[in-house]
Design a protein around this motif. Structure first.
Motif, PDB file in Angstrom:
ATOM      1  N   PRO A  84      29.496  73.600 106.675  1.00 21.70           N
ATOM      2  CA  PRO A  84      29.525  72.567 107.713  1.00 21.70           C
ATOM      3  C   PRO A  84      30.323  71.339 107.167  1.00 21.70           C
ATOM      4  CG  PRO A  84      27.500  72.841 108.653  1.00 21.70           C
ATOM      5  CD  PRO A  84      28.131  73.702 107.671  1.00 21.70           C
ATOM      6  N   HIS A  85      30.255  72.217 105.374  1.00 24.23           N
ATOM      7  CA  HIS A  85      30.924  71.328 104.124  1.00 24.23           C
ATOM      8  C   HIS A  85      32.516  71.005 104.245  1.00 24.23           C
ATOM      9  CE1 HIS A  85      31.382  74.931 101.904  1.00 24.23           C
ATOM     10  NE2 HIS A  85      32.137  73.932 101.314  1.00 24.23           N
ATOM     11  N   LEU A  86      33.241  72.021 105.158  1.00 26.36           N
ATOM     12  CA  LEU A  86      34.309  72.472 104.851  1.00 26.36           C
ATOM     13  C   LEU A  86      35.402  71.132 105.277  1.00 26.36           C
ATOM     14  CD1 LEU A  86      35.474  75.732 106.002  1.00 26.36           C
ATOM     15  CD2 LEU A  86      35.401  74.521 103.393  1.00 26.36           C
ATOM     16  N   ALA A  87      36.856  70.318 104.631  1.00 19.02           N
ATOM     17  CA  ALA A  87      36.920  69.626 104.657  1.00 19.02           C
ATOM     18  C   ALA A  87      38.770  70.691 105.448  1.00 19.02           C
ATOM     19  CB  ALA A  87      37.415  68.594 103.683  1.00 19.02           C
ATOM     20  N   VAL A  88      38.994  70.337 106.370  1.00 18.47           N
ATOM     21  CA  VAL A  88      39.709  70.640 106.680  1.00 18.47           C
ATOM     22  C   VAL A  88      40.888  69.803 107.214  1.00 18.47           C
ATOM     23  CG1 VAL A  88      41.447  72.631 108.969  1.00 18.47           C
ATOM     24  CG2 VAL A  88      38.709  72.909 107.820  1.00 18.47           C
ATOM     25  N   LEU A  89      42.399  70.344 106.505  1.00 16.51           N
ATOM     26  CA  LEU A  89      43.734  69.537 106.112  1.00 16.51           C
ATOM     27  C   LEU A  89      44.512  70.069 107.339  1.00 16.51           C
ATOM     28  CD1 LEU A  89      45.508  67.183 105.943  1.00 16.51           C
ATOM     29  CD2 LEU A  89      45.925  68.163 103.609  1.00 16.51           C
ATOM     30  N   VAL A  90      45.177  70.137 108.025  1.00 16.05           N
ATOM     31  CA  VAL A  90      45.715  70.620 108.925  1.00 16.05           C
ATOM     32  C   VAL A  90      47.532  70.243 108.309  1.00 16.05           C
ATOM     33  CG1 VAL A  90      47.375  70.773 111.687  1.00 16.05           C
ATOM     34  CG2 VAL A  90      44.687  70.789 111.361  1.00 16.05           C
ATOM     35  N   ILE A  91      48.353  71.857 108.579  1.00 15.13           N
ATOM     36  CA  ILE A  91      49.722  71.233 108.131  1.00 15.13           C
ATOM     37  C   ILE A  91      50.410  71.663 109.225  1.00 15.13           C
ATOM     38  CG2 ILE A  91      49.398  72.902 106.522  1.00 15.13           C
ATOM     39  CD1 ILE A  91      51.691  70.781 104.553  1.00 15.13           C
ATOM     40  N   THR A  92      50.999  71.353 109.961  1.00 11.03           N
ATOM     41  CA  THR A  92      51.437  72.263 111.181  1.00 11.03           C
ATOM     42  C   THR A  92      53.473  71.741 112.171  1.00 11.03           C
ATOM     43  OG1 THR A  92      51.655  72.437 113.251  1.00 11.03           O
ATOM     44  CG2 THR A  92      50.324  70.290 112.617  1.00 11.03           C
ATOM     45  N   MET A  93      53.578  71.899 112.586  1.00 11.62           N
ATOM     46  CA  MET A  93      55.266  71.740 112.455  1.00 11.62           C
ATOM     47  C   MET A  93      54.846  70.729 114.281  1.00 11.62           C
ATOM     48  SD  MET A  93      57.857  72.911 110.826  1.00 11.62           S
ATOM     49  CE  MET A  93      59.204  72.448 112.343  1.00 11.62           C
ATOM     50  N   ALA A 108      38.679  68.537 112.552  1.00  8.71           N
ATOM     51  CA  ALA A 108      39.813  68.140 111.017  1.00  8.71           C
ATOM     52  C   ALA A 108      39.730  67.489 110.789  1.00  8.71           C
ATOM     53  CB  ALA A 108      41.564  68.896 111.476  1.00  8.71           C
ATOM     54  N   ARG A 109      39.971  66.878 109.066  1.00  5.81           N
ATOM     55  CA  ARG A 109      39.761  65.161 108.869  1.00  5.81           C
ATOM     56  C   ARG A 109      40.987  65.569 108.353  1.00  5.81           C
ATOM     57  NH1 ARG A 109      35.286  65.918 103.744  1.00  5.81           N
ATOM     58  NH2 ARG A 109      33.576  67.144 104.985  1.00  5.81           N
ATOM     59  N   GLY A 110      42.198  65.856 108.118  1.00  3.94           N
ATOM     60  CA  GLY A 110      43.476  65.416 108.256  1.00  3.94           C
ATOM     61  C   GLY A 110      44.238  66.024 108.712  1.00  3.94           C
ATOM     62  N   TYR A 111      45.988  65.193 108.980  1.00  2.63           N
ATOM     63  CA  TYR A 111      46.428  65.807 110.040  1.00  2.63           C
ATOM     64  C   TYR A 111      47.811  65.782 109.397  1.00  2.63           C
ATOM     65  CZ  TYR A 111      48.438  68.703 114.077  1.00  2.63           C
ATOM     66  OH  TYR A 111      49.391  68.761 114.931  1.00  2.63           O
ATOM     67  N   LEU A 112      48.735  66.270 108.833  1.00  2.00           N
ATOM     68  CA  LEU A 112      50.135  66.184 107.856  1.00  2.00           C
ATOM     69  C   LEU A 112      51.002  67.122 108.601  1.00  2.00           C
ATOM     70  CD1 LEU A 112      49.148  65.787 104.101  1.00  2.00           C
ATOM     71  CD2 LEU A 112      49.533  64.770 105.434  1.00  2.00           C
ATOM     72  N   GLU A 132      37.249  61.742 102.856  1.00  2.00           N
ATOM     73  CA  GLU A 132      38.519  60.396 103.954  1.00  2.00           C
ATOM     74  C   GLU A 132      38.879  61.364 104.920  1.00  2.00           C
ATOM     75  OE1 GLU A 132      40.629  58.689 101.207  1.00  2.00           O
ATOM     76  OE2 GLU A 132      39.466  59.058  99.334  1.00  2.00           O
ATOM     77  N   ALA A 133      39.787  60.995 105.744  1.00  2.00           N
ATOM     78  CA  ALA A 133      40.244  60.977 106.576  1.00  2.00           C
ATOM     79  C   ALA A 133      41.622  60.529 106.357  1.00  2.00           C
ATOM     80  CB  ALA A 133      39.871  60.846 107.962  1.00  2.00           C
ATOM     81  N   ILE A 134      42.917  61.535 106.963  1.00  2.00           N
ATOM     82  CA  ILE A 134      43.800  61.266 106.553  1.00  2.00           C
ATOM     83  C   ILE A 134      44.884  61.599 107.618  1.00  2.00           C
ATOM     84  CG2 ILE A 134      44.696  63.000 104.549  1.00  2.00           C
ATOM     85  CD1 ILE A 134      46.151  60.649 103.137  1.00  2.00           C
ATOM     86  N   MET A 135      46.302  61.056 107.997  1.00  2.00           N
ATOM     87  CA  MET A 135      46.750  61.539 108.684  1.00  2.00           C
ATOM     88  C   MET A 135      48.632  60.725 108.036  1.00  2.00           C
ATOM     89  SD  MET A 135      45.946  61.204 112.719  1.00  2.00           S
ATOM     90  CE  MET A 135      44.599  61.775 112.681  1.00  2.00           C
ATOM     91  N   GLY A 136      49.064  61.685 108.814  1.00  2.00           N
ATOM     92  CA  GLY A 136      50.600  61.266 107.496  1.00  2.00           C
ATOM     93  C   GLY A 136      51.623  60.502 108.989  1.00  2.00           C
ATOM     94  N   PRO A 137      52.125  59.387 108.303  1.00  2.00           N
ATOM     95  CA  PRO A 137      52.901  58.226 109.042  1.00  2.00           C
ATOM     96  C   PRO A 137      53.383  58.690 110.188  1.00  2.00           C
ATOM     97  CG  PRO A 137      54.205  59.316 107.084  1.00  2.00           C
ATOM     98  CD  PRO A 137      52.785  59.641 106.905  1.00  2.00           C
ATOM     99  N   GLN A 138      53.946  59.733 109.881  1.00  6.83           N
ATOM    100  CA  GLN A 138      54.428  60.561 111.899  1.00  6.83           C
ATOM    101  C   GLN A 138      53.590  60.203 112.549  1.00  6.83           C
ATOM    102  OE1 GLN A 138      54.587  62.237 109.234  1.00  6.83           O
ATOM    103  NE2 GLN A 138      56.748  63.246 108.460  1.00  6.83           N
ATOM    104  N   VAL A 139      52.653  61.057 112.593  1.00  2.00           N
ATOM    105  CA  VAL A 139      51.653  60.947 113.971  1.00  2.00           C
ATOM    106  C   VAL A 139      50.195  60.216 113.503  1.00  2.00           C
ATOM    107  CG1 VAL A 139      51.964  63.476 113.801  1.00  2.00           C
ATOM    108  CG2 VAL A 139      50.271  62.756 112.265  1.00  2.00           C
ATOM    109  N   ALA A 140      50.915  58.499 112.828  1.00  2.00           N
ATOM    110  CA  ALA A 140      49.113  58.797 112.579  1.00  2.00           C
ATOM    111  C   ALA A 140      48.922  57.425 114.335  1.00  2.00           C
ATOM    112  CB  ALA A 140      48.457  57.850 111.232  1.00  2.00           C
ATOM    113  N   ALA A 141      49.715  56.097 114.115  1.00  2.00           N
ATOM    114  CA  ALA A 141      49.348  55.823 115.214  1.00  2.00           C
ATOM    115  C   ALA A 141      49.631  56.212 116.799  1.00  2.00           C
ATOM    116  CB  ALA A 141      50.865  54.922 115.480  1.00  2.00           C
ATOM    117  N   ARG A 142      50.462  57.633 117.175  1.00  2.00           N
ATOM    118  CA  ARG A 142      50.075  57.852 118.230  1.00  2.00           C
ATOM    119  C   ARG A 142      48.857  58.967 118.535  1.00  2.00           C
ATOM    120  NH1 ARG A 142      55.067  62.099 118.609  1.00  2.00           N
ATOM    121  NH2 ARG A 142      53.930  62.203 120.579  1.00  2.00           N
ATOM    122  N   ALA A 143      47.842  58.855 117.463  1.00  2.00           N
ATOM    123  CA  ALA A 143      47.053  59.634 117.270  1.00  2.00           C
ATOM    124  C   ALA A 143      45.757  58.896 117.827  1.00  2.00           C
ATOM    125  CB  ALA A 143      46.242  60.941 115.706  1.00  2.00           C
TER     126      ALA A 143
END
Length: 223
Positions: A84-93, A108-112, A132-143
């Motif tokens: 449960p302590h893991l922080a997952v940052l997705v990085i994908t196409m 997941a805590r982040g998406y790039l 913290e939670a973080i998303m790339g600018p391309q996906v943040a608004a849609r998410a």
């Protein structure tokens, strides 16, 4: 003399890179290894390797969504359940709404996107390691729009189904086959088959065609 504390301020952020493409996996490991305060401690190319090699020593997992026949979403869910302590940052196409929402729901805590700059990747890793939670600018608004829409839904058909089963049923009602559903929900074909079987059992219908009719009568399957 007291021993120095071994917390985030005195040791590097320990990262595992999970990606089925060796060039990207090794390239990302090289990039991260050159950054101060970040150490790559594990590499994995599929779900089995990820489960084996991501241990309690890992702080952050950099996760691709497509791991050959495996799903990065399901792998994320499995890892977080075990650690449960893991922080997952997705990085994908993938930048579609379904992928973003599925990743967040899996924990997941982040998406790039893979088009992110090295600076964005470094910032993302440090952010999720810090809680913290973080998303790339391309996906943040849609998410955010998708998540808000899912929370404000008034009527929930077939409450006996899980959220994921309801998503699968909706796509069945649209006429999609299992392979297409797997791509849209970023799941493995085997996982989709299991969900369809569970849906048929819970709805008490004999086959996929009857499930489609039942779902459409309840308002699912619309564009």
């Amino acid at each position: 003399m007291d021993e120095p504390a071994t917390d985030r301020t005195t040791r590097p952020i320990r990262v595992a890179v999970v990606d089925d493409h060796p060039v990207f996996r090794l390239g990302m490991a090289g990039l991260l290894g050159s950054l101060a305060g970040i150490e790559v401690v594990a590499l994995a190319e599929d779900a089995a390797q990820a489960v084996e090699r991501v241990t309690e020593e890992v702080d952050v997992v950099l996760m691709d969504l497509h791991l050959g026949e495996d799903s990065g979403i399901e792998t994320t869910r499995t890892l977080i359940r075990a650690l449960p302590h893991l922080a997952v940052l997705v990085i994908t196409m993938d930048e579609d709404d379904e992928s973003v929402v599925a990743a967040v729901r899996a924990g997941a805590r982040g998406y790039l996107l893979k088009s992110a700059s090295p600076e964005e990747v470094e910032r993302g890793i440090r952010a999720v390691a810090n809680g913290e939670a973080i998303m790339g600018p391309q996906v943040a608004a849609r998410a955010m729009a998708s998540l808000t829409g899912s929370r404000t839904s008034v009527q929930v058909p077939f409450p006996e189904l899980s959220d994921r089963e309801r998503e699968v049923l909706d796509l069945v009602a649209r006429g999609f086959d299992n392979a297409t559903i797997a791509r849209r929900l970023v799941l493995s074909p085997k996982t989709v088959r299991n969900h369809v079987s569970n849906v048929l059992a819970k709805l008490g219908v004999p086959d996929r065609a009857q499930a489609m009719i039942t779902a459409r009568r309840a308002g699912l399957g619309g564009e």
